[in-house]
Design a protein around this motif. Sequence first.
Motif, mmCIF file in Angstrom:
data_model
loop_
_atom_site.group_PDB
_atom_site.id
_atom_site.type_symbol
_atom_site.label_atom_id
_atom_site.label_comp_id
_atom_site.label_asym_id
_atom_site.label_seq_id
_atom_site.Cartn_x
_atom_site.Cartn_y
_atom_site.Cartn_z
ATOM 1 N N THR A 1 -15.503 20.469 18.117
ATOM 2 C CA THR A 1 -16.385 21.614 17.960
ATOM 3 C C THR A 1 -16.604 21.927 16.485
ATOM 4 N N SER A 2 -17.870 21.998 16.100
ATOM 5 C CA SER A 2 -18.298 22.286 14.727
ATOM 6 C C SER A 2 -18.086 21.124 13.751
ATOM 7 N N VAL A 3 -17.770 19.938 14.266
ATOM 8 C CA VAL A 3 -17.801 18.747 13.408
ATOM 9 C C VAL A 3 -19.251 18.524 12.973
ATOM 10 N N PRO A 4 -19.505 18.236 11.694
ATOM 11 C CA PRO A 4 -20.894 18.162 11.215
ATOM 12 C C PRO A 4 -21.641 16.915 11.690
ATOM 13 N N LEU A 5 -22.855 17.152 12.159
ATOM 14 C CA LEU A 5 -23.744 16.086 12.607
ATOM 15 C C LEU A 5 -25.052 16.156 11.852
ATOM 16 N N LEU A 6 -25.700 15.004 11.742
ATOM 17 C CA LEU A 6 -27.124 14.967 11.407
ATOM 18 C C LEU A 6 -27.853 14.470 12.643
ATOM 19 N N GLU A 7 -28.861 15.198 13.055
ATOM 20 C CA GLU A 7 -29.715 14.726 14.135
ATOM 21 C C GLU A 7 -30.994 14.190 13.524
ATOM 22 N N ILE A 8 -31.271 12.924 13.798
ATOM 23 C CA ILE A 8 -32.460 12.261 13.247
ATOM 24 C C ILE A 8 -33.439 12.057 14.405
ATOM 25 N N VAL A 9 -34.573 12.711 14.324
ATOM 26 C CA VAL A 9 -35.543 12.715 15.430
ATOM 27 C C VAL A 9 -36.760 11.888 15.032
ATOM 28 N N SER A 10 -37.013 10.826 15.773
ATOM 29 C CA SER A 10 -38.184 9.984 15.477
ATOM 30 C C SER A 10 -39.412 10.506 16.206
ATOM 31 N N GLU A 11 -40.563 10.096 15.736
ATOM 32 C CA GLU A 11 -41.801 10.300 16.491
ATOM 33 C C GLU A 11 -41.836 9.250 17.614
ATOM 34 N N PRO A 12 -42.652 9.447 18.636
ATOM 35 C CA PRO A 12 -42.707 8.471 19.742
ATOM 36 C C PRO A 12 -43.506 7.226 19.376
ATOM 37 N N VAL B 1 -31.089 10.609 17.331
ATOM 38 C CA VAL B 1 -29.794 10.024 16.963
ATOM 39 C C VAL B 1 -28.902 11.100 16.373
ATOM 40 N N HIS B 2 -27.646 11.130 16.829
ATOM 41 C CA HIS B 2 -26.659 12.041 16.258
ATOM 42 C C HIS B 2 -25.638 11.219 15.479
ATOM 43 N N ALA B 3 -25.554 11.498 14.183
ATOM 44 C CA ALA B 3 -24.611 10.786 13.313
ATOM 45 C C ALA B 3 -23.577 11.766 12.794
ATOM 46 N N GLN B 4 -22.305 11.505 13.105
ATOM 47 C CA GLN B 4 -21.227 12.353 12.586
ATOM 48 C C GLN B 4 -20.970 11.996 11.136
ATOM 49 N N LEU B 5 -20.781 13.015 10.309
ATOM 50 C CA LEU B 5 -20.640 12.799 8.879
ATOM 51 C C LEU B 5 -19.185 12.622 8.465
ATOM 52 N N ASN B 6 -18.997 11.876 7.370
ATOM 53 C CA ASN B 6 -17.662 11.569 6.848
ATOM 54 C C ASN B 6 -17.131 12.691 5.954
ATOM 55 N N THR B 7 -17.136 13.903 6.449
ATOM 56 C CA THR B 7 -16.551 14.992 5.674
ATOM 57 C C THR B 7 -15.124 15.222 6.153
ATOM 58 N N GLU B 8 -14.273 15.744 5.268
ATOM 59 C CA GLU B 8 -12.891 16.012 5.648
ATOM 60 C C GLU B 8 -12.774 17.264 6.500
ATOM 61 N N SER B 9 -13.681 18.205 6.291
ATOM 62 C CA SER B 9 -13.617 19.460 7.045
ATOM 63 C C SER B 9 -14.907 19.656 7.845
ATOM 64 N N LYS B 10 -14.866 20.614 8.762
ATOM 65 C CA LYS B 10 -15.978 20.843 9.675
ATOM 66 C C LYS B 10 -17.154 21.530 8.980
ATOM 67 N N LEU B 11 -18.199 21.767 9.736
ATOM 68 C CA LEU B 11 -19.446 22.272 9.160
ATOM 69 C C LEU B 11 -19.322 23.705 8.649
ATOM 70 N N PHE B 12 -18.561 24.549 9.367
ATOM 71 C CA PHE B 12 -18.511 25.963 9.002
ATOM 72 C C PHE B 12 -17.085 26.507 8.835
#
Length: 477
Positions: A147-158, A12-23
């Motif tokens: 581009t460079s908008v911050p995401l969290l990738e949440i990876v589950s086990e199968p 799952v890719h969740a975009q974060l509620n930040t005002e500015s980008k990741l870097f």
Amino acid sequence: MPAYETVIGLEVHAQLNTESKLFCSCSTKFGNDPNENVCPVCSGMPGVLPVLNAKVVEYAAKLGLATGCTVQNKSVFERKNYFYPDLPKGYQISQLEQSICTNGVLTIEVDGEKKDVRINRIQMEEDAGKNIHSAAENASFVDLNRTSVPLLEIVSEPDIRSAKEAVAYLKTLRSILLYLGISDGNMEEGSFRCDANVSIRPFGQEEYGTRCELKNLNSFRFVERAIEYEVERQIDLIEDGEEVDQETRLYNPDKNATFTMRGKEEAHDYRYFPDPDLVPVQVDDAMIAEWQGQLPELPTEKRERFLDEFGLPQDDAELLTAELAVAEFFEAAAESYGGKPRKVANWMIGELLPYLNENGLTADRCKLSPEGLAGLVKLLDSGDISQKIGKKIFPELCETGADPAKLVKEKGLVQVSDTGALEAVVDEVITENPDEAEAFRGGKKKLMSFFMGQVMRKTKGQANPGVVTQLLQKKLS
């Protein structure tokens, strides 16, 4: 019992509620003109250096704590190398070997059964841009706003074994993100999207089958339908003596089918290596403890409290706590109402939630206030309006935010409960329909609805049904 077991892992890719980008300091605002939110850093110009947005680290850690993960004191950004037009640097800054959060668990519930789904890792990464293809101009364009908008990738086990379990996992995870206030979870805008790794294996077999990745599923319904189709497709291949190819596939909702996009890459195909422009992320135990103390009441905790405090049925409590805005609306309405909140819950589930869904609104953007809903239920309790009138004016209350008591008075919808006034109407209806009255007295009790309808017609629907029923039973006995 089916011959095959479904095995599903979700990314799952969740975009974060930040005002500015990741870097960089560019805005993350959605919907701006193409390439408006772009600078030399996020567009990959030579010689620029990324600077980490500290808020992203905090948000990642809080999601990890909320899902039982271990927040690592040290995590490392890596370069994931691949070449697409929407990736201006030629690599994506992500994490893999040393992600910020690891080894968590998410408890889901399907058909009354609870199940734990393990989370392998939560990693911070940047989003890519967007390719835009114009058939009319026979040309393709690239928008680098994301581009460079911050995401969290949440990876589950199968650990997931059905499409229904996959949807339950996604809904539970999205709910936690909303409660934490770190993502808006908007699937239509791409702030919450899912890749599903799907395979099948004969029951009893420990070895996993060949997996296919279903890419960028952006609604719960599409996730369920895409997985169900893919499982059937793989079963058909195996039973026909063919092999399942490891590949990435796209889901077409119009055809309800998945189609080959490309061969599925492995991690080594991306040539991951630590990003030399970014130092390791260091998070000390004191900071982790501080973030732990800032966690709000989470969906599971709130649901249990609603069950105990308000005496709601399990299904109602789940619906009312799935989204934070709905839960807060209900609590405020229940407090304003002051009585047993079951009636408030019924109106929210039966009227408000469908209205919000049909109009693409959230509870905090609806003009009907919690106090307004409580006022409407009080009018019903007092007999000032009927259920029918309440439902009739409900959309207008949601659209205007009007005070329910003032609205029904202005529209002349206040229910008539005066026994003397209604008795005259009931007498008139019985006098006008002697044959029906005689038939009712002879045992045709179903005619009660006929008489009720006649009274309502004469009073323009404003007669109190309870009072009318009592008078009719008395007069016709």
